[in-house]
Design a protein around this motif. Sequence first.
Motif, PDB file in Angstrom:
ATOM      1  N   PRO A  39       3.119  -2.525  -3.516  1.00 13.35           N
ATOM      2  CA  PRO A  39       2.496  -1.760  -2.433  1.00 13.35           C
ATOM      3  C   PRO A  39       1.646  -2.681  -1.552  1.00 13.35           C
ATOM      4  O   PRO A  39       1.162  -3.719  -2.010  1.00 13.35           O
ATOM      5  N   PRO A  40       1.458  -2.303  -0.294  1.00 10.17           N
ATOM      6  CA  PRO A  40       0.630  -3.111   0.604  1.00 10.17           C
ATOM      7  C   PRO A  40      -0.849  -2.960   0.257  1.00 10.17           C
ATOM      8  O   PRO A  40      -1.238  -2.103  -0.538  1.00 10.17           O
ATOM      9  N   ASP A  41      -1.669  -3.783   0.874  1.00 10.34           N
ATOM     10  CA  ASP A  41      -3.121  -3.696   0.692  1.00 10.34           C
ATOM     11  C   ASP A  41      -3.631  -2.518   1.523  1.00 10.34           C
ATOM     12  O   ASP A  41      -4.015  -2.672   2.681  1.00 10.34           O
ATOM     13  N   VAL A  42      -3.595  -1.347   0.927  1.00  6.10           N
ATOM     14  CA  VAL A  42      -3.951  -0.135   1.674  1.00  6.10           C
ATOM     15  C   VAL A  42      -5.419  -0.113   2.072  1.00  6.10           C
ATOM     16  O   VAL A  42      -5.787   0.504   3.067  1.00  6.10           O
ATOM     17  N   PHE A  43      -6.284  -0.796   1.324  1.00  3.14           N
ATOM     18  CA  PHE A  43      -7.705  -0.805   1.653  1.00  3.14           C
ATOM     19  C   PHE A  43      -8.001  -1.690   2.853  1.00  3.14           C
ATOM     20  O   PHE A  43      -9.063  -1.587   3.460  1.00  3.14           O
ATOM     21  N   ALA A  44      -7.055  -2.566   3.209  1.00  4.20           N
ATOM     22  CA  ALA A  44      -7.189  -3.390   4.412  1.00  4.20           C
ATOM     23  C   ALA A  44      -6.467  -2.747   5.588  1.00  4.20           C
ATOM     24  O   ALA A  44      -6.331  -3.343   6.645  1.00  4.20           O
ATOM     25  N   GLY A  45      -5.963  -1.523   5.402  1.00  6.00           N
ATOM     26  CA  GLY A  45      -5.301  -0.806   6.478  1.00  6.00           C
ATOM     27  C   GLY A  45      -3.838  -1.155   6.659  1.00  6.00           C
ATOM     28  O   GLY A  45      -3.229  -0.780   7.662  1.00  6.00           O
ATOM     29  N   GLN A  46      -3.260  -1.864   5.715  1.00  6.27           N
ATOM     30  CA  GLN A  46      -1.856  -2.249   5.839  1.00  6.27           C
ATOM     31  C   GLN A  46      -0.967  -1.137   5.291  1.00  6.27           C
ATOM     32  O   GLN A  46      -1.260  -0.549   4.265  1.00  6.27           O
ATOM     33  N   THR A  47       0.123  -0.885   5.993  1.00  8.41           N
ATOM     34  CA  THR A  47       1.100   0.102   5.533  1.00  8.41           C
ATOM     35  C   THR A  47       2.498  -0.492   5.450  1.00  8.41           C
ATOM     36  O   THR A  47       3.397   0.150   4.926  1.00  8.41           O
ATOM     37  N   ALA A  48       2.665  -1.706   5.969  1.00 11.24           N
ATOM     38  CA  ALA A  48       3.985  -2.346   5.963  1.00 11.24           C
ATOM     39  C   ALA A  48       4.295  -2.896   4.577  1.00 11.24           C
ATOM     40  O   ALA A  48       3.406  -3.267   3.819  1.00 11.24           O
ATOM     41  N   CYS A  49       5.567  -2.936   4.273  1.00  9.80           N
ATOM     42  CA  CYS A  49       6.031  -3.499   3.000  1.00  9.80           C
ATOM     43  C   CYS A  49       5.737  -4.998   3.003  1.00  9.80           C
ATOM     44  O   CYS A  49       6.081  -5.692   3.960  1.00  9.80           O
ATOM     45  N   PRO A  50       5.096  -5.538   1.973  1.00  9.15           N
ATOM     46  CA  PRO A  50       4.812  -6.979   1.934  1.00  9.15           C
ATOM     47  C   PRO A  50       6.073  -7.854   1.968  1.00  9.15           C
ATOM     48  O   PRO A  50       6.043  -8.956   2.495  1.00  9.15           O
ATOM     49  N   SER A  51       7.176  -7.355   1.430  1.00  9.20           N
ATOM     50  CA  SER A  51       8.412  -8.140   1.399  1.00  9.20           C
ATOM     51  C   SER A  51       9.283  -7.943   2.631  1.00  9.20           C
ATOM     52  O   SER A  51      10.095  -8.792   2.965  1.00  9.20           O
ATOM     53  N   HIS A  52       9.139  -6.801   3.295  1.00  9.28           N
ATOM     54  CA  HIS A  52       9.941  -6.467   4.479  1.00  9.28           C
ATOM     55  C   HIS A  52       8.986  -5.904   5.542  1.00  9.28           C
ATOM     56  O   HIS A  52       8.888  -4.692   5.710  1.00  9.28           O
ATOM     57  N   PRO A  53       8.255  -6.781   6.262  1.00  9.16           N
ATOM     58  CA  PRO A  53       7.203  -6.332   7.171  1.00  9.16           C
ATOM     59  C   PRO A  53       7.646  -5.370   8.278  1.00  9.16           C
ATOM     60  O   PRO A  53       6.822  -4.656   8.833  1.00  9.16           O
ATOM     61  N   ALA A  54       8.932  -5.325   8.562  1.00  6.02           N
ATOM     62  CA  ALA A  54       9.399  -4.403   9.606  1.00  6.02           C
ATOM     63  C   ALA A  54       9.476  -2.969   9.092  1.00  6.02           C
ATOM     64  O   ALA A  54       9.654  -2.037   9.874  1.00  6.02           O
ATOM     65  N   GLU A  55       9.345  -2.779   7.791  1.00  5.73           N
ATOM     66  CA  GLU A  55       9.466  -1.458   7.181  1.00  5.73           C
ATOM     67  C   GLU A  55       8.123  -0.987   6.629  1.00  5.73           C
ATOM     68  O   GLU A  55       7.332  -1.778   6.160  1.00  5.73           O
TER      69      GLU A  55
END
Length: 94
Positions: A39-55
Amino acid sequence: MKVTPETVSQAMIDRWYAQEENYRLRLRAIGELARVCPPPDVFAGQTACPSHPAERWPCPLTKIAWYARGSDPRAEERALLEAIPLPDGMSGEE
């Protein structure tokens, strides 16, 4: 030929079950090969997949892995997100 209980042979039934088992084995193999992305770092506001940033996470490959393993994607997502430790100063209570 019309398919009725009288016209279906045991060999036809056995072939059908063999095909179904082959599909299950293939899905199981895909599930073992497919990698679940973290899962992304949700506490930093990230929602993108760490392995596939376009998703957005969970990405399609993560969902494929879960489905192929016979898992419920909602339950898997919930379990992974609940396992993320809260940062210092944050509690799960209001």
